[in-house]
Design a protein around this motif. Structure first.
Motif, PDB file in Angstrom:
ATOM      1  N   GLU A  91       3.945 -25.518  10.501  1.00  0.00           N
ATOM      2  CA  GLU A  91       4.712 -24.532  11.264  1.00  0.00           C
ATOM      3  C   GLU A  91       5.954 -24.111  10.484  1.00  0.00           C
ATOM      4  OE1 GLU A  91       6.992 -24.343  15.513  1.00  0.00           O
ATOM      5  OE2 GLU A  91       5.063 -25.370  15.448  1.00  0.00           O
ATOM      6  N   GLY A  92       6.181 -22.817  10.453  1.00  0.00           N
ATOM      7  CA  GLY A  92       7.330 -22.296   9.734  1.00  0.00           C
ATOM      8  C   GLY A  92       7.061 -22.037   8.259  1.00  0.00           C
ATOM      9  N   THR A  93       5.820 -22.234   7.840  1.00  0.00           N
ATOM     10  CA  THR A  93       5.432 -21.960   6.454  1.00  0.00           C
ATOM     11  C   THR A  93       4.333 -20.904   6.462  1.00  0.00           C
ATOM     12  OG1 THR A  93       3.612 -23.552   6.263  1.00  0.00           O
ATOM     13  CG2 THR A  93       5.831 -24.408   5.897  1.00  0.00           C
ATOM     14  N   ASN A  94       3.920 -20.472   5.297  1.00  0.00           N
ATOM     15  CA  ASN A  94       2.803 -19.530   5.213  1.00  0.00           C
ATOM     16  C   ASN A  94       1.526 -20.236   4.767  1.00  0.00           C
ATOM     17  OD1 ASN A  94       3.471 -20.045   2.582  1.00  0.00           O
ATOM     18  ND2 ASN A  94       3.687 -17.917   1.953  1.00  0.00           N
ATOM     19  N   LYS A  95       1.445 -21.540   4.995  1.00  0.00           N
ATOM     20  CA  LYS A  95       0.292 -22.335   4.570  1.00  0.00           C
ATOM     21  C   LYS A  95      -0.873 -22.276   5.548  1.00  0.00           C
ATOM     22  CE  LYS A  95       3.017 -25.710   2.013  1.00  0.00           C
ATOM     23  NZ  LYS A  95       3.365 -27.123   1.886  1.00  0.00           N
ATOM     24  N   GLY A  96      -0.679 -21.708   6.721  1.00  0.00           N
ATOM     25  CA  GLY A  96      -1.746 -21.672   7.712  1.00  0.00           C
ATOM     26  C   GLY A  96      -1.731 -22.893   8.609  1.00  0.00           C
ATOM     27  N   PHE A  97      -2.747 -23.012   9.407  1.00  0.00           N
ATOM     28  CA  PHE A  97      -2.863 -24.072  10.407  1.00  0.00           C
ATOM     29  C   PHE A  97      -3.309 -25.369   9.747  1.00  0.00           C
ATOM     30  CE2 PHE A  97      -5.501 -26.153  13.754  1.00  0.00           C
ATOM     31  CZ  PHE A  97      -4.474 -26.407  14.653  1.00  0.00           C
ATOM     32  N   ALA A  98      -2.544 -26.446   9.910  1.00  0.00           N
ATOM     33  CA  ALA A  98      -2.876 -27.739   9.308  1.00  0.00           C
ATOM     34  C   ALA A  98      -3.838 -28.543  10.190  1.00  0.00           C
ATOM     35  CB  ALA A  98      -1.612 -28.554   9.055  1.00  0.00           C
ATOM     36  N   GLY A  99      -3.687 -28.426  11.505  1.00  0.00           N
ATOM     37  CA  GLY A  99      -4.530 -29.202  12.411  1.00  0.00           C
ATOM     38  C   GLY A  99      -4.001 -30.595  12.682  1.00  0.00           C
ATOM     39  N   GLU A 100      -2.926 -30.937  12.045  1.00  0.00           N
ATOM     40  CA  GLU A 100      -2.244 -32.204  12.290  1.00  0.00           C
ATOM     41  C   GLU A 100      -0.766 -31.897  12.438  1.00  0.00           C
ATOM     42  OE1 GLU A 100      -3.171 -34.839   9.095  1.00  0.00           O
ATOM     43  OE2 GLU A 100      -5.232 -35.084   9.737  1.00  0.00           O
ATOM     44  N   GLY A 101      -0.096 -32.684  13.232  1.00  0.00           N
ATOM     45  CA  GLY A 101       1.315 -32.429  13.442  1.00  0.00           C
ATOM     46  C   GLY A 101       1.962 -33.519  14.249  1.00  0.00           C
ATOM     47  N   LYS A 102       2.908 -33.115  15.080  1.00  0.00           N
ATOM     48  CA  LYS A 102       3.713 -34.077  15.819  1.00  0.00           C
ATOM     49  C   LYS A 102       3.820 -33.668  17.279  1.00  0.00           C
ATOM     50  CE  LYS A 102       8.091 -36.453  15.328  1.00  0.00           C
ATOM     51  NZ  LYS A 102       9.291 -36.590  14.504  1.00  0.00           N
ATOM     52  N   CYS A 103       3.748 -34.645  18.151  1.00  0.00           N
ATOM     53  CA  CYS A 103       4.052 -34.440  19.557  1.00  0.00           C
ATOM     54  C   CYS A 103       5.563 -34.623  19.688  1.00  0.00           C
ATOM     55  CB  CYS A 103       3.314 -35.424  20.447  1.00  0.00           C
ATOM     56  SG  CYS A 103       3.812 -35.308  22.189  1.00  0.00           S
ATOM     57  N   LEU A 104       6.274 -33.556  19.977  1.00  0.00           N
ATOM     58  CA  LEU A 104       7.722 -33.627  20.076  1.00  0.00           C
ATOM     59  C   LEU A 104       8.187 -34.421  21.295  1.00  0.00           C
ATOM     60  CD1 LEU A 104       8.548 -29.945  19.075  1.00  0.00           C
ATOM     61  CD2 LEU A 104       8.551 -31.981  17.614  1.00  0.00           C
ATOM     62  N   LYS A 105       7.377 -34.460  22.325  1.00  0.00           N
ATOM     63  CA  LYS A 105       7.717 -35.201  23.551  1.00  0.00           C
ATOM     64  C   LYS A 105       7.633 -36.713  23.313  1.00  0.00           C
ATOM     65  CE  LYS A 105       8.252 -35.260  28.146  1.00  0.00           C
ATOM     66  NZ  LYS A 105       9.122 -34.462  28.968  1.00  0.00           N
ATOM     67  N   LYS A 106       6.564 -37.146  22.630  1.00  0.00           N
ATOM     68  CA  LYS A 106       6.348 -38.576  22.396  1.00  0.00           C
ATOM     69  C   LYS A 106       6.855 -39.040  21.035  1.00  0.00           C
ATOM     70  CE  LYS A 106       2.337 -38.798  25.373  1.00  0.00           C
ATOM     71  NZ  LYS A 106       0.901 -38.986  25.452  1.00  0.00           N
ATOM     72  N   ASN A 107       7.225 -38.071  20.181  1.00  0.00           N
ATOM     73  CA  ASN A 107       7.708 -38.368  18.832  1.00  0.00           C
ATOM     74  C   ASN A 107       6.692 -39.194  18.042  1.00  0.00           C
ATOM     75  OD1 ASN A 107       9.573 -38.098  16.759  1.00  0.00           O
ATOM     76  ND2 ASN A 107      10.543 -40.043  17.240  1.00  0.00           N
ATOM     77  N   GLU A 108       5.444 -38.704  18.039  1.00  0.00           N
ATOM     78  CA  GLU A 108       4.393 -39.391  17.287  1.00  0.00           C
ATOM     79  C   GLU A 108       3.452 -38.385  16.643  1.00  0.00           C
ATOM     80  OE1 GLU A 108       1.098 -40.483  20.678  1.00  0.00           O
ATOM     81  OE2 GLU A 108       2.810 -41.827  20.498  1.00  0.00           O
ATOM     82  N   GLU A 109       2.779 -38.800  15.586  1.00  0.00           N
ATOM     83  CA  GLU A 109       1.820 -37.960  14.870  1.00  0.00           C
ATOM     84  C   GLU A 109       0.549 -37.822  15.703  1.00  0.00           C
ATOM     85  OE1 GLU A 109       2.393 -36.421  11.838  1.00  0.00           O
ATOM     86  OE2 GLU A 109       4.432 -37.165  12.109  1.00  0.00           O
ATOM     87  N   VAL A 110       0.018 -36.584  15.757  1.00  0.00           N
ATOM     88  CA  VAL A 110      -1.201 -36.298  16.512  1.00  0.00           C
ATOM     89  C   VAL A 110      -2.055 -35.291  15.748  1.00  0.00           C
ATOM     90  CG1 VAL A 110      -0.180 -36.744  18.780  1.00  0.00           C
ATOM     91  CG2 VAL A 110      -0.105 -34.443  17.830  1.00  0.00           C
ATOM     92  N   CYS A 111      -3.316 -35.228  16.102  1.00  0.00           N
ATOM     93  CA  CYS A 111      -4.215 -34.181  15.609  1.00  0.00           C
ATOM     94  C   CYS A 111      -4.252 -33.082  16.662  1.00  0.00           C
ATOM     95  CB  CYS A 111      -5.622 -34.726  15.399  1.00  0.00           C
ATOM     96  SG  CYS A 111      -5.756 -35.878  14.033  1.00  0.00           S
ATOM     97  N   ALA A 112      -4.438 -31.854  16.223  1.00  0.00           N
ATOM     98  CA  ALA A 112      -4.437 -30.714  17.140  1.00  0.00           C
ATOM     99  C   ALA A 112      -5.512 -30.831  18.212  1.00  0.00           C
ATOM    100  CB  ALA A 112      -4.616 -29.421  16.357  1.00  0.00           C
ATOM    101  N   HIS A 113      -6.640 -31.465  17.889  1.00  0.00           N
ATOM    102  CA  HIS A 113      -7.737 -31.572  18.853  1.00  0.00           C
ATOM    103  C   HIS A 113      -7.628 -32.802  19.757  1.00  0.00           C
ATOM    104  CE1 HIS A 113      -9.172 -33.928  15.389  1.00  0.00           C
ATOM    105  NE2 HIS A 113      -9.741 -34.675  16.308  1.00  0.00           N
ATOM    106  N   ASP A 114      -6.576 -33.600  19.574  1.00  0.00           N
ATOM    107  CA  ASP A 114      -6.361 -34.744  20.462  1.00  0.00           C
ATOM    108  C   ASP A 114      -6.075 -34.261  21.875  1.00  0.00           C
ATOM    109  OD1 ASP A 114      -6.681 -36.554  18.408  1.00  0.00           O
ATOM    110  OD2 ASP A 114      -4.551 -36.984  18.170  1.00  0.00           O
ATOM    111  N   GLY A 115      -6.257 -35.136  22.824  1.00  0.00           N
ATOM    112  CA  GLY A 115      -5.990 -34.796  24.210  1.00  0.00           C
ATOM    113  C   GLY A 115      -4.859 -35.621  24.789  1.00  0.00           C
TER     114      GLY A 115
END
Length: 64
Positions: free
Chosen positions: A27-51
């Motif tokens: 996010e904030g780059t021109n690299k496109g969608f990574a599919g991995e990132g961070k849950c800002l609420k829980k402050n932990e690493e997550v995959c985009a397809h996680d539930g």
């Protein structure tokens, strides 16, 4: 408690990519969608397809 925009959204379930708390690692780059990132609420690493059933908040709902 999960917050869904409508019944169809609720049936799909709380997918991280559709949550206001999900921040893609590219996010904030021109690299496109990574599919991995961070849950800002829980402050932990997550995959985009996680539930999530507790802190999910659909991005289609304007007010937080």
């Amino acid at each position: 408690m999960a917050t869904y925009c409508d019944n169809e959204c609720k049936e799909m379930g709380g997918i991280c990519d559709f949550c206001i708390h999900y921040q893609d690692e590219n996010e904030g780059t021109n690299k496109g969608f990574a599919g991995e990132g961070k849950c800002l609420k829980k402050n932990e690493e997550v995959c985009a397809h996680d539930g999530c059933d507790d802190d999910f908040h659909c991005f289609k709902i304007k007010n937080k």
